[in-house]
Motif scaffolding. Structure first.
Motif, PDB file in Angstrom:
ATOM      1  N   ASP A   2       0.823  -1.207   0.000  1.00  0.00           N
ATOM      2  CA  ASP A   2       0.000   0.000   0.000  1.00  0.00           C
ATOM      3  C   ASP A   2       0.855   1.255   0.000  1.00  0.00           C
ATOM      4  OD1 ASP A   2      -2.020   1.824   2.284  1.00  0.00           O
ATOM      5  OD2 ASP A   2      -2.437   1.467   0.158  1.00  0.00           O
ATOM      6  N   GLY A   3       0.576   2.143  -0.933  1.00  0.00           N
ATOM      7  CA  GLY A   3       1.290   3.401  -0.984  1.00  0.00           C
ATOM      8  C   GLY A   3       2.553   3.396  -1.819  1.00  0.00           C
ATOM      9  N   ASN A   4       2.960   2.229  -2.323  1.00  0.00           N
ATOM     10  CA  ASN A   4       4.154   2.206  -3.187  1.00  0.00           C
ATOM     11  C   ASN A   4       3.890   3.025  -4.443  1.00  0.00           C
ATOM     12  OD1 ASN A   4       5.468   0.594  -1.400  1.00  0.00           O
ATOM     13  ND2 ASN A   4       5.568  -1.212  -2.711  1.00  0.00           N
ATOM     14  N   ILE A   5       4.875   3.813  -4.824  1.00  0.00           N
ATOM     15  CA  ILE A   5       4.723   4.721  -5.955  1.00  0.00           C
ATOM     16  C   ILE A   5       5.861   4.517  -6.941  1.00  0.00           C
ATOM     17  CG2 ILE A   5       4.808   7.135  -6.658  1.00  0.00           C
ATOM     18  CD1 ILE A   5       3.359   7.848  -4.076  1.00  0.00           C
ATOM     19  N   ASN A   6       5.520   4.535  -8.210  1.00  0.00           N
ATOM     20  CA  ASN A   6       6.506   4.512  -9.291  1.00  0.00           C
ATOM     21  C   ASN A   6       6.307   5.725 -10.190  1.00  0.00           C
ATOM     22  OD1 ASN A   6       7.855   2.054  -8.718  1.00  0.00           O
ATOM     23  ND2 ASN A   6       6.110   0.928  -9.514  1.00  0.00           N
ATOM     24  N   TYR A   7       7.419   6.324 -10.594  1.00  0.00           N
ATOM     25  CA  TYR A   7       7.399   7.454 -11.519  1.00  0.00           C
ATOM     26  C   TYR A   7       8.277   7.147 -12.720  1.00  0.00           C
ATOM     27  CZ  TYR A   7       5.513  10.435  -7.775  1.00  0.00           C
ATOM     28  OH  TYR A   7       4.749  10.984  -6.779  1.00  0.00           O
ATOM     29  N   ALA A   8       7.885   7.664 -13.864  1.00  0.00           N
ATOM     30  CA  ALA A   8       8.779   7.651 -15.008  1.00  0.00           C
ATOM     31  C   ALA A   8       9.958   8.572 -14.693  1.00  0.00           C
ATOM     32  CB  ALA A   8       8.053   8.141 -16.255  1.00  0.00           C
ATOM     33  N   ASP A   9      11.130   8.220 -15.167  1.00  0.00           N
ATOM     34  CA  ASP A   9      12.312   9.038 -14.894  1.00  0.00           C
ATOM     35  C   ASP A   9      12.121  10.475 -15.366  1.00  0.00           C
ATOM     36  OD1 ASP A   9      14.768   6.405 -15.536  1.00  0.00           O
ATOM     37  OD2 ASP A   9      13.632   6.917 -13.729  1.00  0.00           O
ATOM     38  N   SER A  10      11.405  10.640 -16.443  1.00  0.00           N
ATOM     39  CA  SER A  10      11.249  11.973 -17.043  1.00  0.00           C
ATOM     40  C   SER A  10      10.403  12.918 -16.196  1.00  0.00           C
ATOM     41  CB  SER A  10      10.629  11.851 -18.437  1.00  0.00           C
ATOM     42  OG  SER A  10       9.359  11.220 -18.361  1.00  0.00           O
ATOM     43  N   VAL A  11       9.666  12.383 -15.225  1.00  0.00           N
ATOM     44  CA  VAL A  11       8.799  13.257 -14.414  1.00  0.00           C
ATOM     45  C   VAL A  11       9.196  13.288 -12.946  1.00  0.00           C
ATOM     46  CG1 VAL A  11       6.886  12.780 -16.005  1.00  0.00           C
ATOM     47  CG2 VAL A  11       7.032  11.529 -13.823  1.00  0.00           C
ATOM     48  N   LYS A  12      10.191  12.506 -12.563  1.00  0.00           N
ATOM     49  CA  LYS A  12      10.621  12.489 -11.159  1.00  0.00           C
ATOM     50  C   LYS A  12      11.039  13.881 -10.709  1.00  0.00           C
ATOM     51  CE  LYS A  12      12.078   7.659 -10.790  1.00  0.00           C
ATOM     52  NZ  LYS A  12      13.228   6.721 -10.661  1.00  0.00           N
ATOM     53  N   GLY A  13      10.554  14.257  -9.536  1.00  0.00           N
ATOM     54  CA  GLY A  13      10.873  15.570  -8.993  1.00  0.00           C
ATOM     55  C   GLY A  13       9.954  16.672  -9.472  1.00  0.00           C
ATOM     56  N   ARG A  14       9.118  16.377 -10.472  1.00  0.00           N
ATOM     57  CA  ARG A  14       8.206  17.393 -11.009  1.00  0.00           C
ATOM     58  C   ARG A  14       6.736  17.008 -10.813  1.00  0.00           C
ATOM     59  NH1 ARG A  14       7.984  18.374 -16.291  1.00  0.00           N
ATOM     60  NH2 ARG A  14       8.649  16.290 -16.934  1.00  0.00           N
ATOM     61  N   PHE A  15       6.437  15.728 -10.893  1.00  0.00           N
ATOM     62  CA  PHE A  15       5.067  15.233 -10.765  1.00  0.00           C
ATOM     63  C   PHE A  15       4.923  14.490  -9.448  1.00  0.00           C
ATOM     64  CE2 PHE A  15       3.940  14.731 -15.575  1.00  0.00           C
ATOM     65  CZ  PHE A  15       4.376  16.037 -15.800  1.00  0.00           C
ATOM     66  N   THR A  16       3.728  14.592  -8.867  1.00  0.00           N
ATOM     67  CA  THR A  16       3.423  13.877  -7.633  1.00  0.00           C
ATOM     68  C   THR A  16       2.063  13.209  -7.752  1.00  0.00           C
ATOM     69  OG1 THR A  16       4.687  15.489  -6.335  1.00  0.00           O
ATOM     70  CG2 THR A  16       3.170  14.055  -5.142  1.00  0.00           C
ATOM     71  N   ILE A  17       2.031  11.908  -7.505  1.00  0.00           N
ATOM     72  CA  ILE A  17       0.769  11.183  -7.503  1.00  0.00           C
ATOM     73  C   ILE A  17       0.339  10.984  -6.054  1.00  0.00           C
ATOM     74  CG2 ILE A  17       1.849   8.885  -7.526  1.00  0.00           C
ATOM     75  CD1 ILE A  17      -0.489   7.964  -9.330  1.00  0.00           C
TER      76      ILE A  17
ATOM     77  N   LEU B 234      -2.819  13.700  -9.836  1.00  0.00           N
ATOM     78  CA  LEU B 234      -1.482  13.861 -10.386  1.00  0.00           C
ATOM     79  C   LEU B 234      -1.183  15.357 -10.426  1.00  0.00           C
ATOM     80  CD1 LEU B 234       0.972  12.358 -11.603  1.00  0.00           C
ATOM     81  CD2 LEU B 234       0.041  12.918 -13.856  1.00  0.00           C
ATOM     82  N   GLN B 235      -0.346  15.791  -9.505  1.00  0.00           N
ATOM     83  CA  GLN B 235       0.082  17.181  -9.480  1.00  0.00           C
ATOM     84  C   GLN B 235       1.306  17.323 -10.374  1.00  0.00           C
ATOM     85  OE1 GLN B 235      -1.344  19.936  -7.765  1.00  0.00           O
ATOM     86  NE2 GLN B 235       0.076  21.025  -9.106  1.00  0.00           N
ATOM     87  N   MET B 236       1.185  18.155 -11.380  1.00  0.00           N
ATOM     88  CA  MET B 236       2.268  18.331 -12.348  1.00  0.00           C
ATOM     89  C   MET B 236       2.807  19.750 -12.233  1.00  0.00           C
ATOM     90  SD  MET B 236       0.581  16.366 -15.627  1.00  0.00           S
ATOM     91  CE  MET B 236      -0.743  17.547 -15.814  1.00  0.00           C
ATOM     92  N   THR B 237       4.095  19.874 -11.980  1.00  0.00           N
ATOM     93  CA  THR B 237       4.740  21.176 -11.878  1.00  0.00           C
ATOM     94  C   THR B 237       5.910  21.244 -12.848  1.00  0.00           C
ATOM     95  OG1 THR B 237       6.234  20.463 -10.108  1.00  0.00           O
ATOM     96  CG2 THR B 237       4.100  21.337  -9.444  1.00  0.00           C
ATOM     97  N   SER B 238       6.425  22.451 -13.038  1.00  0.00           N
ATOM     98  CA  SER B 238       7.551  22.673 -13.955  1.00  0.00           C
ATOM     99  C   SER B 238       7.305  21.987 -15.290  1.00  0.00           C
ATOM    100  CB  SER B 238       8.854  22.152 -13.325  1.00  0.00           C
ATOM    101  OG  SER B 238       9.119  22.801 -12.104  1.00  0.00           O
ATOM    102  N   LEU B 239       6.117  22.168 -15.809  1.00  0.00           N
ATOM    103  CA  LEU B 239       5.738  21.478 -17.042  1.00  0.00           C
ATOM    104  C   LEU B 239       6.579  21.945 -18.218  1.00  0.00           C
ATOM    105  CD1 LEU B 239       1.926  21.375 -16.454  1.00  0.00           C
ATOM    106  CD2 LEU B 239       3.342  19.385 -17.005  1.00  0.00           C
ATOM    107  N   LYS B 240       6.864  20.983 -19.105  1.00  0.00           N
ATOM    108  CA  LYS B 240       7.676  21.237 -20.285  1.00  0.00           C
ATOM    109  C   LYS B 240       6.866  20.927 -21.530  1.00  0.00           C
ATOM    110  CE  LYS B 240      11.691  19.440 -17.761  1.00  0.00           C
ATOM    111  NZ  LYS B 240      12.773  18.416 -17.765  1.00  0.00           N
TER     112      LYS B 240
END
Length: 125
Positions: free
Chosen positions: A58-73, A86-92
């Motif tokens: 429960d609560g384990n999270i995986n992110y794509a490398d390209s969004v680590k540090g910028r997106f939060t689930i 899905l909170q997305m910041t510093s969008l490119k």
């Protein structure tokens, strides 16, 4: 039939933020994982972020490398426990894609995959 209802896409400038929401009609106790995928024109659908629900993971999270540090689930609070954000910041501009909510339901010893209808995210340069 499980339904996934997405909201929150739109047009944002480079460096801006957006928050996507996905609510499932299924009992949260039958859901094993929820997450977000995206598909840009001419590209394959790819995992953005996923969170495991219930059980020992429960609560384990995986992110794509390209969004680590910028997106939060994250999951909703008790009153919105069937919702994932899905909170997305510093969008490119390269984040531009259709974002799809995904859920894995475990029922009677089997797993079932469900997809939302998709929501467009466009990041202008």
């Amino acid at each position: 039939q499980v339904q996934l209802v997405e909201s929150g896409g739109g047009l944002v400038q480079h460096g801006g933020s957006l928050r996507l929401s996905c609510a499932t009609s299924a009992s949260i106790f039958s859901i094993h994982a929820m997450g977000w995928y995206r598909q840009a024109p001419g590209k394959e659908r790819e995992l953005v972020a996923a969170i495991t629900i219930g059980g020992s993971s429960d609560g384990n999270i995986n992110y794509a490398d390209s969004v680590k540090g910028r997106f939060t689930i994250s999951r909703g609070s008790a009153k919105a426990e069937n919702t994932v954000y899905l909170q997305m910041t510093s969008l490119k501009p390269e984040d531009t894609a259709v974002y799809y909510c995904h859920a894995v339901q475990r029922y009677s010893g089997r797993e079932y995959d469900y997809w939302g209808q998709g929501t467009q995210v466009t990041v202008s340069s």
